[in-house]
Design a protein around this motif. Structure first.
Motif, PDB file in Angstrom:
ATOM      1  N   VAL A  27       0.825  -1.217   0.000  1.00 17.16           N
ATOM      2  CA  VAL A  27       0.000   0.000   0.000  1.00 17.16           C
ATOM      3  C   VAL A  27       0.857   1.263   0.000  1.00 17.16           C
ATOM      4  CG1 VAL A  27      -2.000  -1.089   1.084  1.00 17.16           C
ATOM      5  CG2 VAL A  27      -0.283   0.020   2.522  1.00 17.16           C
ATOM      6  N   ASP A  28       2.094   1.163   0.451  1.00 17.93           N
ATOM      7  CA  ASP A  28       2.959   2.344   0.452  1.00 17.93           C
ATOM      8  C   ASP A  28       3.314   2.795  -0.963  1.00 17.93           C
ATOM      9  OD1 ASP A  28       2.967   2.563   3.167  1.00 17.93           O
ATOM     10  OD2 ASP A  28       4.786   1.351   3.430  1.00 17.93           O
ATOM     11  N   CYS A  55       1.174   2.472  -3.547  1.00 13.27           N
ATOM     12  CA  CYS A  55      -0.035   2.785  -4.319  1.00 13.27           C
ATOM     13  C   CYS A  55      -0.194   4.296  -4.430  1.00 13.27           C
ATOM     14  CB  CYS A  55      -1.257   2.167  -3.637  1.00 13.27           C
ATOM     15  SG  CYS A  55      -2.800   2.577  -4.470  1.00 13.27           S
ATOM     16  N   ASN A  56      -0.460   4.781  -5.651  1.00 14.84           N
ATOM     17  CA  ASN A  56      -0.651   6.213  -5.849  1.00 14.84           C
ATOM     18  C   ASN A  56      -2.120   6.547  -6.094  1.00 14.84           C
ATOM     19  OD1 ASN A  56      -1.254   5.825  -8.658  1.00 14.84           O
ATOM     20  ND2 ASN A  56       0.932   5.546  -9.000  1.00 14.84           N
ATOM     21  N   GLY A  57      -2.967   5.554  -5.985  1.00 12.62           N
ATOM     22  CA  GLY A  57      -4.404   5.809  -6.082  1.00 12.62           C
ATOM     23  C   GLY A  57      -4.943   5.980  -7.481  1.00 12.62           C
ATOM     24  N   CYS A  58      -4.198   5.529  -8.512  1.00 17.17           N
ATOM     25  CA  CYS A  58      -4.589   5.857  -9.885  1.00 17.17           C
ATOM     26  C   CYS A  58      -5.769   5.039 -10.415  1.00 17.17           C
ATOM     27  CB  CYS A  58      -3.406   5.680 -10.818  1.00 17.17           C
ATOM     28  SG  CYS A  58      -2.950   3.953 -11.060  1.00 17.17           S
ATOM     29  N   ARG A  84      -9.782   4.531  -1.172  1.00 16.28           N
ATOM     30  CA  ARG A  84      -8.849   5.631  -1.357  1.00 16.28           C
ATOM     31  C   ARG A  84      -9.380   6.863  -0.636  1.00 16.28           C
ATOM     32  NH1 ARG A  84      -9.056   9.663  -4.930  1.00 16.28           N
ATOM     33  NH2 ARG A  84      -7.106  10.501  -5.729  1.00 16.28           N
ATOM     34  N   ASP A  85      -8.591   7.393   0.256  1.00 19.47           N
ATOM     35  CA  ASP A  85      -8.948   8.636   0.930  1.00 19.47           C
ATOM     36  C   ASP A  85      -7.674   9.460   1.094  1.00 19.47           C
ATOM     37  OD1 ASP A  85      -9.874  10.680   2.459  1.00 19.47           O
ATOM     38  OD2 ASP A  85     -10.961   9.415   3.894  1.00 19.47           O
ATOM     39  N   PRO A  86      -7.335  10.212   0.034  1.00 17.21           N
ATOM     40  CA  PRO A  86      -6.020  10.842  -0.013  1.00 17.21           C
ATOM     41  C   PRO A  86      -5.720  11.757   1.180  1.00 17.21           C
ATOM     42  CG  PRO A  86      -7.247  11.244  -2.052  1.00 17.21           C
ATOM     43  CD  PRO A  86      -8.149  10.481  -1.144  1.00 17.21           C
ATOM     44  N   ASP A 139      -4.509   9.796   3.734  1.00 17.70           N
ATOM     45  CA  ASP A 139      -3.449   8.923   3.244  1.00 17.70           C
ATOM     46  C   ASP A 139      -3.827   7.444   3.327  1.00 17.70           C
ATOM     47  OD1 ASP A 139      -0.922   8.830   1.965  1.00 17.70           O
ATOM     48  OD2 ASP A 139      -0.102   7.927   3.773  1.00 17.70           O
ATOM     49  N   TYR A 167      -4.870   4.210   1.280  1.00 11.91           N
ATOM     50  CA  TYR A 167      -4.887   3.572  -0.045  1.00 11.91           C
ATOM     51  C   TYR A 167      -4.870   2.072   0.155  1.00 11.91           C
ATOM     52  CZ  TYR A 167      -3.508   8.152  -1.831  1.00 11.91           C
ATOM     53  OH  TYR A 167      -3.469   9.465  -2.141  1.00 11.91           O
ATOM     54  N   LYS A 217      -3.641   5.812  11.270  1.00 14.23           N
ATOM     55  CA  LYS A 217      -4.628   6.062  10.214  1.00 14.23           C
ATOM     56  C   LYS A 217      -5.854   5.202  10.445  1.00 14.23           C
ATOM     57  CE  LYS A 217      -1.242   5.964   6.907  1.00 14.23           C
ATOM     58  NZ  LYS A 217      -0.814   5.443   5.618  1.00 14.23           N
ATOM     59  N   ILE A 265       2.290  -0.265 -12.856  1.00 17.30           N
ATOM     60  CA  ILE A 265       3.735  -0.231 -13.115  1.00 17.30           C
ATOM     61  C   ILE A 265       4.507   0.437 -11.980  1.00 17.30           C
ATOM     62  CG2 ILE A 265       3.339  -0.291 -15.625  1.00 17.30           C
ATOM     63  CD1 ILE A 265       4.375   2.593 -15.707  1.00 17.30           C
ATOM     64  N   THR A 266       3.805   0.935 -10.989  1.00 19.46           N
ATOM     65  CA  THR A 266       4.514   1.464  -9.824  1.00 19.46           C
ATOM     66  C   THR A 266       4.770   0.370  -8.785  1.00 19.46           C
ATOM     67  OG1 THR A 266       2.347   2.181  -9.077  1.00 19.46           O
ATOM     68  CG2 THR A 266       3.768   3.861  -9.972  1.00 19.46           C
ATOM     69  N   PHE A 298      -9.944  13.043 -11.348  1.00 16.21           N
ATOM     70  CA  PHE A 298     -10.851  11.901 -11.499  1.00 16.21           C
ATOM     71  C   PHE A 298     -12.231  12.272 -12.006  1.00 16.21           C
ATOM     72  CE2 PHE A 298      -8.307   8.614  -9.389  1.00 16.21           C
ATOM     73  CZ  PHE A 298      -7.325   9.401  -8.823  1.00 16.21           C
ATOM     74  N   ARG A 348       2.950  11.596   0.357  1.00 17.96           N
ATOM     75  CA  ARG A 348       2.896  10.563  -0.680  1.00 17.96           C
ATOM     76  C   ARG A 348       2.787  11.234  -2.041  1.00 17.96           C
ATOM     77  NH1 ARG A 348       0.329   5.026  -0.721  1.00 17.96           N
ATOM     78  NH2 ARG A 348       0.040   5.304   1.493  1.00 17.96           N
ATOM     79  N   LEU A 349       3.374  10.599  -3.034  1.00 14.78           N
ATOM     80  CA  LEU A 349       3.189  11.067  -4.408  1.00 14.78           C
ATOM     81  C   LEU A 349       1.941  10.405  -4.969  1.00 14.78           C
ATOM     82  CD1 LEU A 349       6.857  10.863  -5.701  1.00 14.78           C
ATOM     83  CD2 LEU A 349       5.606  12.889  -4.954  1.00 14.78           C
ATOM     84  N   ILE A 350       1.100  11.187  -5.622  1.00 17.35           N
ATOM     85  CA  ILE A 350      -0.187  10.647  -6.053  1.00 17.35           C
ATOM     86  C   ILE A 350      -0.477  10.966  -7.518  1.00 17.35           C
ATOM     87  CG2 ILE A 350      -1.267  10.578  -3.769  1.00 17.35           C
ATOM     88  CD1 ILE A 350      -2.460  13.284  -4.359  1.00 17.35           C
ATOM     89  N   SER A 351      -1.290  10.115  -8.099  1.00 15.96           N
ATOM     90  CA  SER A 351      -1.593  10.214  -9.532  1.00 15.96           C
ATOM     91  C   SER A 351      -3.018  10.682  -9.787  1.00 15.96           C
ATOM     92  CB  SER A 351      -1.439   8.841 -10.176  1.00 15.96           C
ATOM     93  OG  SER A 351      -0.106   8.588 -10.511  1.00 15.96           O
ATOM     94  N   CYS A 352      -3.243  11.033 -11.028  1.00 17.75           N
ATOM     95  CA  CYS A 352      -4.597  11.218 -11.531  1.00 17.75           C
ATOM     96  C   CYS A 352      -5.137   9.844 -11.932  1.00 17.75           C
ATOM     97  CB  CYS A 352      -4.608  12.084 -12.776  1.00 17.75           C
ATOM     98  SG  CYS A 352      -3.901  13.698 -12.543  1.00 17.75           S
ATOM     99  N   ASN A 404      -6.051   6.628 -13.708  1.00 16.06           N
ATOM    100  CA  ASN A 404      -5.435   5.757 -14.699  1.00 16.06           C
ATOM    101  C   ASN A 404      -4.105   6.275 -15.238  1.00 16.06           C
ATOM    102  OD1 ASN A 404      -5.106   3.570 -16.381  1.00 16.06           O
ATOM    103  ND2 ASN A 404      -6.481   4.346 -17.974  1.00 16.06           N
ATOM    104  N   CYS A 405      -3.244   6.664 -14.340  1.00 10.77           N
ATOM    105  CA  CYS A 405      -1.923   7.134 -14.767  1.00 10.77           C
ATOM    106  C   CYS A 405      -0.883   6.784 -13.714  1.00 10.77           C
ATOM    107  CB  CYS A 405      -1.930   8.632 -14.986  1.00 10.77           C
ATOM    108  SG  CYS A 405      -0.301   9.212 -15.490  1.00 10.77           S
TER     109      CYS A 405
END
Ligand code: SF4
Ligand code: SF4
Ligand code: SF4
Lengths: 180, 668
Positions: A16-17, A19-22, A52-54, A57, A59, A83, A131-132, B98, B295-299, B301-302
């Motif tokens: 989960v660390d 994951c960028n939430g895409c 997801r709740d940015p 934090d 994910y 969290k 891919i991350t 999103f 954290r670094l986050i995306s839009c 599907n990217c």
């Protein structure tokens, strides 16, 4: 006791660390399971969902597991590293208590099938599209005691027999088949 | 069946509270693609030039791009179009995140808003159910706060919410629309939303988006993903950090502050601090970044994660992207910590991170020079940072001097008078620009600054390196795998470009080459804006995964519209010209097309004239920048030509303007 048998254990490891939430995993899963394949996509049909709740934090990519007809007697709620996660956040069940892992129109349960296809895919698609590397795939072989796998109906019937006795069940089945 | 698009728009009349689901014409998709393209068509058809930005007749359009919601990586842009209160021209501001894909899954390509609601409302679009809901309890709430409150009250954590803050409600000319990690910030689209009485639009969708040729489309998507991986592993050597990789750009992941702080201007775009950077600052800023960034986050599907969650000490968490990490810092001559702190506040208020700091620095410059006085700033703290917080608060509330400043530097200077105009020195078409002041004129940038109608340099530049590489061998290495060029000649242009000598700025790239380069750069941005693609994967970076050669295939396989490079070029040219036509009809002319006077120290009036003359001709525009009849005809835009003739913008017989335009300032 049965004999030793080799079995492939398929594991998707979730970090989960990373994951960028895409939600690319949701996109590709739903596209893969479309009929015909890839003809449409719809994350609401995906067998993986990213909780997801940015701003908190949070994910959590969760895979759809078994269907359950009734919800648990109680709920769980986790706090990890300070969290707070939503109720049932880590649960994989397609459960009446929430709209997760159900087809949006029919309400039928969804379940991750590890992208079953013929020929087999090298890796499940959600893993390929992440891919991350929040999702990675691992296969290992394990030796397990061979057991006669019970069929689903058998499990259910056994439970009923435990409760009511076999005779009563036979009676009921006979009566029902006359009515039909 | 419609592919990639849903084929339906939501038409909402806020005055009457009327909601309609309207089927769109597939022929328009073929001609104008979608997103910006079809937005322009709607604005041309339905918003005559007399309509003021804050008139109920102005439209505010939220559009998903044509390919949003398909599996194409990074295709998630919402294109917001309206008439800008600041420039009084067409505004088209984009946001990632999103929202657009969710709108598609709900079954709509666009939300077209007209009229004005009598009270503050928000829209709740939940598949087929669309409601106008009371938002009086959200009045004055922050933009991010609003999104959370709405998700809570709808009990829909998966709803995507685009909202305005106090600035939008108060019609601040540079108010933004915020959506989680993204925002549509430029040209005051948030002010129009506030004027229409809309606090937010929440969307949830659970329907399918279809593609026309599934196998082909997936293959294209997979190629793009593979190439992204390749580019992530192979950064481009010889350029500054943020230009080495993909993304929009990677301001959160990289420590490139040295470059920006030494090359961009501080304060009211005045001071360049060439030796600002030292080890101590590097250490301190790195610590700030690392301690505040979670954290670094995306839009949607990217994989590129260009944004980050930021938690400044003692403040709520917010999401940041791009260059706003330094705009406040540099305008206030402060440090990164201050930048992160005030940016969080500014985002809740919902203001543009480029214009806002400049407006405040401009006000303080007027104060230092006695044009504004203590009377204008009652109770303002004496330290610079305190002043910025104080000013931000006045602006978004439109209190006292804040009411004047809320209209941006151009209009504020006009209202203040007393020579204030000299201090509003960094605008193009009345809109604040990046704080850059350079030495030698660059012909390519001259054209982009002058003619760009998105009025922000980052929204037209890209693909072609910003500066020549010093050594030929490096240039040769660069062009080797540069397959994205639409034509081989671009490689030669770059190979022959030298930092010094005959083949250097301002006379190289030559006038003709400059036209070619700018045209290519601009075209890619326009295509992105119609498809809904993030420019960070296409028009902005060097060697992107999306380009002129695979885009037509994406459109064919995705939307089922037969497409090739020529047809796509022509379509992009068509709606690009339509954008210009809208602005021409609203009075934009050649005289408006110029970079700030002080953008370069070394200027070349004759060359600049030649550049503009040639570029206009190249584009099929007359010498005043008006699309000529013949080129309008070629693009199937005869209706524009007819309108121009009727209004006397073009004459019946020739393409020259029929009357003397006030705008013409070129000295013959
Ligand atoms: S694709 Fe990977 S990074 Fe993206 S949401 Fe899914 S798990 Fe997270
Ligand atoms: S393994 Fe396949 S079926 Fe399971 S969630 Fe991933 S993409 Fe979907
Ligand atoms: S490249 Fe960055 S800004 Fe663009 S879509 Fe991806 S994450 Fe968003």
């Amino acid at each position: 006791m049965g004999e030793k048998k080799k079995k492939i254990i398929k594991t998707i490891k979730v970090d989960v660390d990373l994951c960028n939430g895409c939600r690319a995993c949701e996109v590709i899963c739903s596209a893969f399971h479309a009929e015909p394949k890839y003809s449409s996509n719809n994350p609401a049909r995906s067998r993986i969902r990213v909780i997801r709740d940015p701003l908190k934090d949070v994910y959590v990519p969760v895979y759809a597991g078994e269907y359950t007809a009734s919800e648990c007697m109680g709920r769980d709620k986790y706090t990890i590293d300070g969290k707070e996660y939503d109720e049932c956040a880590f649960c994989r069940a397609s459960c009446p208590s929430r709209d997760l892992f159900k087809e949006p129109d029919s309400g039928l349960p969804l379940k991750c099938d590890m992208c079953e296809s013929d020929p087999d895919l090298e890796e499940p698609l959600c893993v390929q599209w992440c891919i991350t590397d929040a999702l990675t795939y691992e296969e290992r072989e394990e030796e397990v005691e061979e057991e006669l796998e019970q069929e689903e109906m058998e499990i259910g019937l056994e439970a009923l027999a435990d409760k009511f006795g076999l005779d009563k069940i036979m009676d009921t089945v006979a009566r029902m088949s006359v009515k039909d | 069946m419609r592919y990639a698009e849903t084929g339906f728009n939501l038409e909402i009349d806020l005055t009457r509270g009327n909601i309609e689901r309207v089927e769109t014409d597939p022929r328009d998709t073929e001609l104008y693609l979608g997103g910006l393209g079809t937005n322009a068509k709607i604005l041309w058809d339905r918003v005559p030039p007399e309509v003021e930005p804050f008139s109920p007749d102005n439209l505010l359009i939220f559009s998903a791009g044509l390919l949003c919601g398909t599996p194409a990586t990074g295709c998630n842009r919402t294109i917001v179009s309206t008439i800008s209160p600041q420039t009084e021209l067409m505004a088209f501001s984009m946001m990632g995140g999103f929202w657009a894909p969710e709108l598609k899954y709900a079954g709509y390509d666009k939300v077209v808003l007209r009229g004005k609601s009598p009270n503050l409302i928000y829209l709740w679009i939940n598949n087929d159910k669309v409601e106008i809901r009371d938002a009086s309890h959200l009045q004055g709430k922050g933009a991010i706060e609003t999104a959370e409150l709405i998700q809570d009250e709808l009990n829909e954590p998966k709803a995507q919410v685009a909202a305005i803050g106090l600035a939008g409600e108060n019609r601040v000319y540079f108010a933004s629309i915020e959506q989680g990690r993204s925002s549509a910030s430029r040209l005051g689209v948030g002010a129009v939303m506030g004027d229409k009485g809309i606090k937010a639009i929440a969307v949830r969708g659970t329907k399918d988006i279809n593609v026309a040729q599934p196998a082909e489309f997936m293959e294209l998507c997979n190629e793009v993903l593979e190439y992204i991986k390749f580019r992530n592993e192979n950064p481009i050597p010889g350029v500054m950090t943020i230009l080495q990789g993909l993304g929009s750009p990677q301001e959160m992941a990289t420590h490139d502050e040295k470059w920006h702080t030494e090359n961009f201007m501080w304060g009211n775009s005045r001071v360049r601090r060439r030796d600002f950077w030292n080890e101590e600052i590097a250490k301190e800023w790195k610590e700030t970044m690392e301690s505040m960034q979670t954290r670094l986050i995306s839009c949607y599907n990217c994989p590129m994660k260009c944004g980050a969650t930021i938690t400044p000490t003692g403040q709520p968490t917010y999401m940041m992207k791009c260059f706003s990490k330094l705009t406040y810092t540099m305008a206030a001559m402060s440090d990164l910590e201050f930048g992160f702190k005030i940016a969080g506040l500014a985002q809740e208020y919902g203001v543009d991170g480029y214009s806002t700091p400049q407006v405040m620095a401009f006000a303080l410059e007027l104060y230092e020079n006695g044009i504004l006085t203590d009377d204008d700033f009652p109770g303002m703290p004496s330290d610079n940072e305190g002043r910025f917080y104080w000013l931000l608060d006045r602006i978004v509330r439109r209190e006292g001097i804040g009411d004047v400043l809320a209209n941006g530097t151009y209009w504020a200077a006009k209202e203040i008078g007393k020579g204030a105009k000299e201090y509003a020195h960094n605008t193009i078409k009345k809109h604040e620009q990046l704080p850059l002041k350079l030495s030698m004129l660059n012909p390519v940038y001259f054209l982009m600054y002058s003619t760009g109608e998105k009025i922000n340099i980052t929204q037209i530049e890209g693909q072609f390196p910003q500066a020549p590489y010093p050594k030929r061998e490096h240039r040769e290495a660069f062009v080797k795998d540069w397959f994205q060029v639409p034509d081989e000649k671009f490689k030669q242009y770059f190979l022959d470009w030298e930092p010094r000598g005959e083949n250097s700025n301002p006379y190289y790239p030559t006038v003709q080459m400059s036209c070619d380069i700018v045209d290519w750069q601009e075209r890619m941005h326009y295509i992105d804006d119609a498809l809904g693609m993030c420019s960070g994967l296409s028009s902005f970076p060097l060697k992107p995964p999306y380009h002129m050669h695979n885009y037509p295939k994406f459109i064919s396989a995705g939307a089922g519209i037969e497409m090739d490079e020529d047809k796509l070029t022509q379509a992009a040219k068509r709606y690009r010209t339509l954008v210009r036509a809208i602005n021409i009809r609203r009075g934009m002319r050649r005289a408006d097309e110029k970079p700030p006077e002080d953008h370069w120290k070394k200027r070349f009036p004759e060359l600049e004239k030649e550049l503009l003359d040639t570029y206009y001709k190249f584009k099929g525009w007359n010498n005043d920048g008006i699309p000529a009849k013949e080129s309008l005809h070629e693009l199937g835009l005869d209706y524009v030509a007819e309108d121009f003739v009727q209004r006397g913008i073009l004459t019946d017989s020739e393409d020259a303007p029929s009357k003397e335009t006030s705008a013409e300032t070129e000295k013959k």
